[in-house]
Write a protein that holds these residues in place. Structure first.
Motif: not given
Length: 2019
Positions: A1320-1347
């Motif tokens: 579902k998320k992938k389908k929603k990628k094309k957004k209003k502003g027409g700007v491609e945007e990567d939404e998936e929070t990258d697992e690797r980018a998460l750290d203890w502070w995200s939690k």
């Protein structure tokens, strides 16, 4: 005899079947019928009610009949009411009728009542005959309910002892053959005018069953609600009305200094008015000032600076201090800067806020020098005021985004409008009188010698202080009665945020001015902010000032009292003032715009304006003077009473002006003479002779015992009387009295209810209903009484308004009380009790009268002509009125008064010792009402007049009363035990004994050594106590007993521990000694020491009348008549009538009598088991270390000793764990004695030294209760499936449950949900502003502070939800009350309700708005990334889990004296160690089941399955996340914090990693320490402040007991995570996997399981859980696992039967940091957690990395393409044409750090500028906190760089360049890079609305969009502070990361690389001095082309004409001459 009789025949057409009862009320006096049982349609009562009445029946009077359905258990339900006006009855005298009843809603119902009324008028005096009241239909056990409240006018006959006097207004005295006092007295049922008849003839504690029987016997005389069930302290309740309550607390509470800390965080400012300013915020509290740093060139500076102010002052002084925030523009070292605006508020306003704080609120700045200007900007700040012991709940600090709504978050208390108007406060000072002398008489004599006249020795002026400003009147030289007639005018915003105006009379002196007296005017009391409220107004009224004594001394030790601190001990002066407020219309031209204080004269006011002067008469009689402190010495002692300056013989009226004074008093001499002439002859004599007698004759004191004297008054009681003249403003006092009485009654009732709840007696809800019923009756009675005052003349505006608002308030309070009463149920008692306590506060507030009238009365004890001790009695308390409710509560009553030392002498131990105890009778009233002044005295006296005997002196008051009747009594004081006494010895214990005082006798108990809980079990007998007065009266009114407790010291005087008061139960000779009153019950009495409670005493007191001996009577007769008298029988003589005393039973105790059997409690056999675990942290004793300690446990004389610890250093645990002993304890748990724990150290040679002790005051929590087998948690037939729907927020589970109890449940889990989500998320990628945007929070980018941040968000959401729910509930309740409260204030309340709703709607709307513009509309935000969360506790972990005392309790051991407040010795300093262990007690034969259980170890008793206590090695891992709000430690208001961790001997100092200049440091560190429990179990985490020079200071520390956590069943060793994963940020950190933990828990709890079943199910005990069974490893491979299932069970462990409990989750706890130097005040908070791993299991993995996130490096590239419509600033030299030399300046971090300018576009004529110029801003950014991080040195002297965090805001400004003068600022825009409006496509579309309506527009974030281009407006403010558009800029913002920036670099400006092309500018924009010709060509040709051409043409023409004229003569000549 007049009477009204009502014959109630039947009540018909009733519905249903049941018991009925009727209540017939006339003149407020209710009578109840008997209960008609089991009647159906018709109830036949057939009863006659009769009221004897003392005044004629008025034709408007009402009769009310109420019919109830009677119920024994619940309160009676009203069927209906019948009311009739008795007009017809009054005329005809007889009436029969049948009529219908009406119900609650005033609608008629079918039920009808038939009655017959007779009225028997009589032409008599209206006196009541002796037995009149009792000729009632005697069908009720001779019981009869009466309430005296309404028999006001009725007079009753005196007791006949003093002839010719009749008692008025007091209770009729009832006589019945053979009974002492009318039996209704015995029921503690009815309330008399003063108090309720508690302790009448009942034991104070009535059991409920008796009550019900009584209630039936009484036929429901009153509802059981009104019965007082509990005795609070027996003194506070009272039987009759001749005696009033003593005040129990002895010490003045105010005036003693306390610690306060005010913390203010200035976060930011917005919308400051002014162009391009450099603002600084100045924070001022009182006289302390602190400044923030300066922010340059911005109207919305961001500071986030924290300031702390510490004070040590009395509360009153603190709360009057003003907090002032001011914004100053461009302040530096040389100049002070210009003030932009200020905001003022007093500290009291902040302290009265919830939590004592404002959090994130915006203060409105206004300019004090220009009140016509509006708001000058807003400053956002937090303000908190912390007193000692307050704990502040700080809302969690995380990224705050939602406070941009300024209007909704203003820094104003609830209910104050946002738009405050300016107002003038006029304080008019008219005149003063009665001033004391303020100079020595020597000076006066010198002056007299020189000047020759006698001058008054005081030069007064008045100083008024309000909201930080002062104004003074002129000085009146040498005048005791100065007249000023001036007004001081303040200009301040209204309503003001400063509560009090301080008015002070001062004496002007050459050296220093001194205060004579101070008065505070509380604005809340002289105004009302309701819909029908009024502006502050006062007077003209006299205010009385009190202070130190009036003798003048150079060094006045009580000077503070004159400044308004503490309770004044003497009258100083009275001042005539008035206050008025007018709201200013700031638009009108004649308003003075400054707020300076002005003083101007006003006209004189007439004498009569403050009321007519009346003559008042004060009478006092001293019945007893005992407990006089021996320190005074044995000089003769006298007592003096003064009122104002009257009666003051030593230093009252200053002599020189006494003549004037006399004039003043009688208004003028003539008037007084006139008075005399008009009165009859003998009265004139009397008036002339009635000089005041204000002091008793001096008398030598007699010795009572070692500490106290008494005065031998015996039967001669000295009297005093004073005549004085005051303005007659009694109505004010009457009004207060009425409310005070209602409040007293309410308070007593509420105490009762609390006591019932505390002692767990039955039916607290009934008592509360009764209390509320009483309150509503009181309120309606108040309204009727106050109604008659409404139109009295001669009152001030405040009197009128106040009366109206009091009536409104009381009316609504009565309504609400009635309303709440209906809602009181068993489960709501506590909530409703809180509401009722609010009523009490409201009543007390209303009752406080702001306009004084008669000054207070002072009673002074004098010895040797020196004033020793005093008591101050408010005049309203003893003021007489003909209406009972209005009379003061102590008027005409005997009151026990305790005298205390004046001023500061009265603080501390000196204030606790009683200086003297008086039994004092006082009466104050108008002289013309004087005839009743002796009425309240105990009967049986003769009056002795003064020696002057003249004719007609009948009405002169007596000087002495002689009592010729005396009664002899025996007092028995049964002192059983005391508990929780104050520790008075250095050992931490006391050697207590009690001393009982009664009348002039005293006796001691024995001394019990070394205990805080003495069980004396002793009976003290006082023989031959003589009391004067009539027997019956004494029975109702015994004097009080004082019990004092002392600590016996071997050397020196015994030390005072505390005192309590009691009333004895009385038995007269003719009463039997038997139930229900005798033998009396033991009761608890609260012991006070000063104002703090110091334990309780369990005792009973009885006073038994001794009959006269027949032999004595015979002898007396013989002596009189001289003939032989035969033996007379008068009943058995002597003392044998008294119940016999048992002799001393215990031979060891000597002649000590024990408490007799009927009184001492019934005992049972209990066994107490003690678990001895260990001792911790024992301090040294007498410098020697403790080596071989032992613990002794003692309870009720029995006890047990622990095993000896052989070597405390090596192992402080005990070898034998459990021991027990048996003891006899009372059956009643409330009477259980305390259990004492003592630790002794066994030294060599058999010496024992006490280390410390602890008293467990209540054993209830240790009573063992066998588990309840029937409860569902035990075995049920099938397995219970636990549904986890609601729980797991992380994965939604699709659960199917088959509901067959016998089978295991089936749970289907849809694991593919996540996959589909991703699609579902992938389908929603094309957004209003027409700007491609990567939404998936990258697992690797998460750290203890995200939690962590995700968890904090959750925490805040939960808190918000809670608040909303609470608010909603409150709103609902308010609305409910509003709807049910009848139509009185329906409209107001309706408004209120809707207003509340509006408010919430607004809040909601604004929140929704915020949400909607948070992203570009919420719908386009990605769904919140699923981050695993932990639990963030905003308090200590142990608070959540009951201190982890689930089986191991910690008892603090104390030694040393307990400190009192003034010595600041807190209990913490007395702690010398801790004993760890536990207790268990149970009645002895215990059921067999327990002991038969499998694996029962008899040695362990009740403490089965407890781990062994051998030493154990543990790895302790401490994670410190961050600290917040640290107390600044350096001069610059910052600190350089670092962490220090101590555990046992090991210490880790993290000094090199200190964080510079930060009060909210993020540490992000973990520390490992190895420790051995039990030796090292107390972990200390401290935050120190690093200093370059000198030692580092401790900021604060927190201590954690690791041992309790380690052994707790809550498993606090390592928190259980919400999810199990083997890699990534949420990696499992416990060495044991969930399945191992689960298996271990099951084994330890002896429960069945875990059984893992197919399909992801697990069964533990009889619960089935289900969950996923697969796990991904690092490489993404799936593996089967049981860990998820095990973890689900662990997270739901509390649902497991029998052993379940909530296991500690993965968490972060927030712990307050405390500093021992500032006890009780938080110094900041630290967020952290601790993991512990035993060393005997596999080692845990490496610590989680929680190091602070490194900010990410970004580069913001801003291209300024063009500007347009920039306003034109310069005028051309030549042509005057407007143009601008435009350039654009921009910065991101701060003007000094990185500002960049474009080049200049010269001479733009249209406001257009072309730049093509690039700014490049590199910055470090923290994504999670949305802050830019800057490190820089604060100044050239700084040692290191300081880190700042600021919000990412890009500022662009447009300027006009000038060559010689400074550049002109034209406009600016600030873009918050996280949320700023999208730029307009074209310059035309770019308008001011983009800024104005920022809230509504969609916003974008550069961090998401990366690249934005568009037009934005530049704005500035014009003179009227309106925003105006000053230009537009076309810009392009491009955000790149540091890596991208390296790959594609760009140049600054138009430089390489990637240069921008040159702008195409018109030539005008060149510089004139480079190409002058060119620019001339441009300037002139461009503009003046046609002009120049025309001019040239004209010049040619002229030239030609000139040539023509020049050449024409020659030509003509030529032509003529024909050449």
């Amino acid at each position: 005899m007049m009477s009204l009789e009502v014959h109630l025949k039947t009540v018909a057409y009733l519905r249903g079947k049941g018991d009925r009862i009727a209540k017939v009320t006339f003149r407020g006096l209710p009578l109840y019928s008997r209960v008609a049982e089991n009647c159906e349609e018709v109830a036949h009562f057939n009863e006659t009610f009769r009221w004897p009445i003392g005044s004629r029946l008025d034709e408007n009077e009402m009769l009310e009949i109420q019919v109830y359905n009677y119920s024994k258990v619940f309160s009676n339900r009203l069927v209906g009411t019948f009311c009739m006006v008795l007009q017809k009855v009054a005329e005809e005298g007889h009436l029969e009728l049948t009529d219908t009843l009406i119900d609650d809603n005033n609608t008629s119902i079918k039920t009808s009542v038939t009655i017959d009324i007779r009225y028997q008028p009589m032409n008599g005096t209206g006196m009541w005959g002796d037995g009149e009241f009792l000729d009632v239909p005697d069908d009720r056990d001779g019981m009869f309910a009466f309430e005296t409240d309404s028999l006001l006018s009725g007079q009753s006959h005196g007791s006949g002892t003093s002839p010719g006097r009749s008692l008025q207004g007091s209770i009729p005295t009832f006589r019945k053959a053979g009974r002492g006092v009318f039996s209704a007295m015995k029921l503690g049922k009815t309330k008399t005018s003063k108090d309720d008849h508690k302790r009448g003839d009942e034991p104070a504690v009535l059991e409920m069953e008796d009550l019900d029987k009584k209630a039936m016997r009484l036929a429901g005389m009153l509802e059981p609600d009104t019965i007082s069930l509990a005795s609070v302290t027996a003194v506070t309740t009272n039987v009759s009305n001749k005696r009033s309550k003593p005040d129990i607390k002895m010490e003045p509470s105010s005036g003693r200094p306390v610690d306060y800390q005010i913390s203010i965080t200035v976060i930011e400012a917005r919308q400051l008015i002014g162009l391009n300013m450099d603002p600084v915020v100045c924070v001022e509290v009182g006289d302390d000032k602190k400044y923030t740093s300066m922010k340059e060139s911005t109207n919305c500076p961001y500071y986030n600076e924290y300031f702390v102010f510490d004070f040590h002052v009395p509360p009153d002084v603190m709360f009057d201090k003003i907090i002032k925030l001011s914004v100053i523009h461009s302040k530096n070292l040389l100049r002070s800067g210009t003030l932009v605006g200020t905001f003022k508020m007093d500290v009291g306003t902040v302290y009265s806020q919830p939590e004592h704080q404002f959090h994130h609120k915006w203060a409105i700045m206004s300019d004090p020098d220009d009140i016509t200007a509006g708001c000058k900007g807003y400053v956002k700040c937090d303000i908190a005021v912390v007193g000692k012991g307050d704990n502040i709940k700080t809302p969690h600090k995380a990224n705050e985004t939602d406070e941009d709504d300024i209007e909704g978050n203003l820094l104003l208390p609830e209910g104050i409008p946002a738009e405050r108007q300016w107002a003038r406060f006029y304080v008019k000072i008219h005149r003063a009188e009665g001033l004391p002398k303020m100079n020595t008489s020597i000076m006066a004599n010198v002056k007299k010698a020189f000047i020759g006249e006698n001058r008054d020795l005081v030069d007064p002026y008045v100083q008024v202080q309000f909201s930080g400003q002062k104004g003074k009147t002129s000085v009146q030289k040498s005048s005791y009665e100065p007249i000023w007639n001036e007004q001081v005018i303040f200009t301040e915003l209204f309503p003001p945020l400063c509560k009090r105006i301080k008015v002070q009379i001062r004496d002007s002196d050459k050296v220093n001015d001194v205060a004579i007296g101070t008065h505070f005017i509380d604005l809340r009391k002289i105004s009302n902010d309701g819909d029908k409220g009024f502006l502050p107004t006062l007077g003209p009224a006299w205010v009385n000032m009190y202070g130190s004594t009036r003798q003048y001394t150079l060094m006045d030790e009580h000077q503070d009292l004159n400044d308004g601190l503490g309770e004044g001990v003497s009258f100083r002066a009275r001042l005539l003032i008035s206050v008025a407020v007018e709201i200013l219309d700031t638009t009108s031209p004649e308003v003075i715009s400054s707020t300076e204080v002005q003083v101007e004269p006003v006209s004189n006011i007439s004498e009569s304006a403050t009321g007519k002067v009346e003559e008042f008469f004060l009478f006092g009689s001293f019945l007893e003077a005992t407990m006089i402190d021996r320190k005074i010495g044995d000089k003769p002692i006298s007592f003096e009473i003064t009122i104002g300056n009257y009666g003051n013989q030593i230093d009252g009226v200053s002599k020189s002006s006494s003549v004037k004074k006399k004039k003043k008093e009688g208004e003028n001499e003539e008037e007084e003479n006139e008075l005399i002439q008009n009165s009859s002859e003998d009265e004139a004599d009397e008036e002339a002779d009635l000089t005041s007698v204000s002091s008793t004759p001096p008398m030598k004191p007699f010795i009572t015992d070692r500490n106290y004297f008494h005065l031998p008054y015996f039967e001669k009681k000295p009297c005093v009387y004073i005549k004085s003249w005051w303005q007659d403003q009694r109505r004010r006092l009457y009004n207060s009295n009425m409310m005070d009485k209602i409040a007293d009654k309410l308070e007593e009732g509420l105490n009762d209810v609390q006591e019932i709840i505390k002692t767990e007696k039955a039916f607290p809800e009934r008592r509360l209903r009764g209390v509320l019923e009483e309150l509503s009756v009181g309120c309606s009675r108040y309204v009727t009484l106050a109604n008659k005052d409404v139109n009295l003349a001669g009152r001030t505006k405040l009197d009128r308004e106040r009366l109206k608002s009091c009536m409104r308030e009381m009316d609504s309070m009565g309504q609400q009380a009635r309303q709440i009463r209906t809602q009181v149920k068993k489960n709501t008692v506590k909530d409703k009790l809180k509401l009722a306590q609010n009523f009490l506060q409201r009543l007390r507030f209303l009752a406080d009268e702001p306009q004084h009238s008669i000054p207070d009365i002072f009673v002074w004890m004098m010895s040797n002509n020196k004033r020793i001790a005093y008591a101050r009695i408010p005049s309203k308390d003893i003021l007489y009125s003909t209406v009972d409710e209005e009379t003061g509560k102590d008027c005409g009553k005997v009151k026990a008064v305790f005298l205390k030392l004046p001023g500061k002498k009265g603080f501390g131990p000196a204030g606790w010792t009683v200086q003297a105890k008086l039994e004092l009778y006082l009466w104050l009233g108008l002289n013309k009402n004087r005839k009743d002044f002796l009425n309240g005295l105990p009967n049986g006296f003769e009056e002795i007049k003064a020696t002057k005997t003249g004719p007609g002196l009948q009405s002169v008051p007596p000087v002495t009363l002689i009592y010729n009747m005396k009664q002899v009594f025996q007092l028995r004081a049964h002192l059983y035990q005391a508990r929780s006494l104050f520790a008075a010895d250095n050992s931490g214990l006391s050697d207590p004994f009690a001393r009982v005082f009664f009348s002039a006798q005293s006796q001691l108990t024995e001394v019990l050594n070394e205990t805080l809980c003495p069980t004396w079990d002793q009976l003290l007998v006082f023989d031959d106590v003589e009391l004067f007065g009539e027997a019956t009266e004494l029975r109702d009114d015994p004097p009080i007993i004082v019990v004092e407790f002392y600590d016996q010291d071997t050397v020196g005087k015994a030390e005072f521990i505390g005192r309590t008061f009691a009333k004895p139960t009385i038995k007269m000779c003719d009463e039997p000694y038997g139930p229900p009153r005798f033998p009396p019950q033991l009761e608890y009495y609260q012991i006070y020491r000063g104002n703090s409670s110091a334990g309780e005493l369990l005792a009973a007191f009885e006073l038994l009348q001794i009959p006269f001996d027949a032999e004595e009577i015979r002898r007396a007769l013989i002596a009189v008549h001289d003939f032989a008298v035969p033996q007379i029988k008068v009943g058995q003589g002597g003392r044998n009538e008294l119940p016999p005393l048992e002799g001393p039973t215990d031979s060891e105790r000597g002649p000590i009598l024990p408490v007799p059997l009927g009184i001492r409690p019934v005992l049972s056999r209990y066994r107490i088991e003690v678990l001895f675990w260990g001792l911790r942290d024992l301090k040294r004793v007498n410098l020697a270390q403790v080596d071989r300690p032992r613990v002794d446990i003692e309870c009720a004389g029995r006890g047990v000793q622990s095993a000896l610890i052989q070597n405390y250093k090596k192992n402080p645990n005990f070898s034998t764990l459990v021991k027990w002993f048996e003891v006899d304890l009372p059956e009643n748990e409330l009477l259980h004695p305390p259990l004492n724990i003592r630790v002794v150290d066994c030294r060599a040679f058999g010496r024992y030294i006490l280390v410390g002790s602890h008293a467990v005051s209540t054993l209830r929590r240790f009573i063992y209760s066998p588990p309840d087998k029937s409860c569902t948690n035990w075995a049920s037939a099938g397995d219970i499936t636990v549904n986890l729907e609601a729980e797991s927020p992380v994965r939604k589970m699709d659960t199917v449950v088959k509901l067959d109890p016998m089978s295991d449940a089936v749970v289907k889990v849809d694991m593919n949900e996540e996959e589909s989500d991703k699609e579902k998320k992938k389908k929603k990628k094309k957004k209003k502003g027409g700007v491609e945007e990567d939404e998936e929070t990258d697992e690797r980018a998460l750290d203890w502070w995200s939690k962590y941040f995700a968890s904090i968000e959750t925490l805040k959401e939960n808190l918000r939800a809670q608040e909303a729910a609470q608010a909603e509930a409150e709103e609902r309740e308010e609305l409910e009350m509003a709807t049910e409260t009848a139509d009185i204030r329906a409209d107001d309340l309706h408004l209120k309700g809707s207003r509340i709703k509006e408010r919430y709607k607004e809040k909601k709307i604004s929140k929704d708005k915020k949400k909607s513009h948070a992203g570009d509309g919420l719908e386009k935000l990605p769904p919140k990334a699923r981050v695993d969360e932990l639990v963030v506790y905003n308090k200590e972990l142990e608070n959540e889990y009951g201190n982890f005392e689930d089986w191991l309790h910690t008892f603090n051991l104390y030694r040393g004296k307990a400190g009192d407040d003034d010595e600041h010795a807190l209990d913490d300093d007395r702690i010398v160690g801790r004993f760890k262990g536990s207790l268990c007690m149970y009645k002895v034969p215990l059921s067999q089941e327990i002991t038969r259980e499998a694996g029962y170890d008899p040695n362990m008793g009740m403490f089965q399955s407890i781990p062994h206590n051998d030493p154990i090695r543990v790895l302790v891992r401490v994670y410190v996340v961050r600290a917040t709000d640290l107390h600044p430690a350096d001069i610059n208001g910052k600190a350089d914090p670092y962490i220090v961790i101590k555990l046992g001997k090991s210490e880790i100092k993290d000094k090199e990693n200190y964080i510079s200049k930060q009060l909210n440091p993020v540490f992000g560190k973990s520390f490992d320490i190895e420790a051995t429990f039990p030796m090292e179990s107390m972990l200390t985490v401290s935050v120190y402040d690093w200093d370059l020079v000198g030692t580092d200071d401790l900021i604060g520390e927190t201590k954690i007991d690791l041992e309790n956590r380690f052994y707790s069943k809550y498993r606090a060793t390592c928190g259980i995570a919400a999810n199990y994963s083997v890699h990534g940020y949420n990696i499992w950190r416990d060495p044991m996997k969930p399945s191992q933990i689960l298996a271990k828990l099951c084994k330890e709890g002896k429960i069945d399981g875990p059984h893992y079943g197919p399909g992801g199910k697990v069964k533990v005990a009889n619960r089935v859980f289900s969950g996923p069974t697969e796990i991904e490893d690092e490489n993404g491979l799936k593996k089967q696992t049981e860990e998820h299932l095990a973890l689900i069970v662990l997270n739901h462990w509390e649902e497991i039967p029998r052993v379940g409990c909530r296991l500690v989750p993965e968490h972060v706890e927030t712990r307050p940091l405390l500093n021992p130097d500032k006890p009780g005040i938080e110094q900041g908070r630290i967020e952290m957690w601790v993991d512990m791993f035993p060393m005997d299991v596999p080692a845990p993995g490496p610590a989680i990395d929680i190091s602070p996130r490194k900010p990410k490096r970004y580069e913001l590239r801003v291209i300024i393409w063009n500007t347009d419509e920039v306003i034109l600033e310069d005028d051309d030299y030549f042509t005057g044409e407007k143009s601008s030399d435009i350039f654009v300046r921009g910065w991101l971090k701060g003007q000094q750090e990185d500002k960049q300018d474009t080049d200049v576009h010269y001479h733009s004529l249209t406001g257009e500028g072309n730049f093509n110029w690039r700014f490049v801003f590199p910055f470090d950014y923290l994504m999670a906190e949305e802050k830019i991080v800057i490190s820089k040195k604060e100044s050239m002297f700084s040692w290191d760089e300081t880190e700042y965090k600021i919000p990412p805001r890009l500022t662009l400004q447009v300027w006009d360049a000038d060559h010689f003068s400074a550049d002109d600022f034209l406009g600016a825009i600030e873009l918050d890079l996280n949320r700023f409006p999208r730029g307009a496509k074209t310059a035309k579309q770019c308008t001011l609305n983009m800024i104005r309506t920022e809230q509504e527009l969609p916003t974008i974030s550069i961090f998401k969009q990366k690249r934005v281009k568009g037009w934005w407006p530049f704005v500035a403010r014009d003179e009227n502070d309106e925003m105006e558009l000053t230009g537009k800029v076309e810009a392009e913002l491009h955000l790149v990361t540091a890596e991208e920036a390296e790959k594609s670099p760009v140049g600054l400006g138009r430089n390489e690389p990637d240069p921008l092309e040159k702008p195409n500018r018109p030539d005008t924009s060149l510089m004139w001095f480079l190409g002058p010709l060119k620019s001339l060509r441009y300037f002139i040709w461009h503009n003046y082309r046609w002009l120049i051409l025309k001019a040239l043409g004209l010049i040619l023409l002229l030239l030609m004409l000139g040539l023509f004229l020049y050449s024409i003569p020659g030509y003509l000549v030529k032509k003529i001459l024909g050449a």
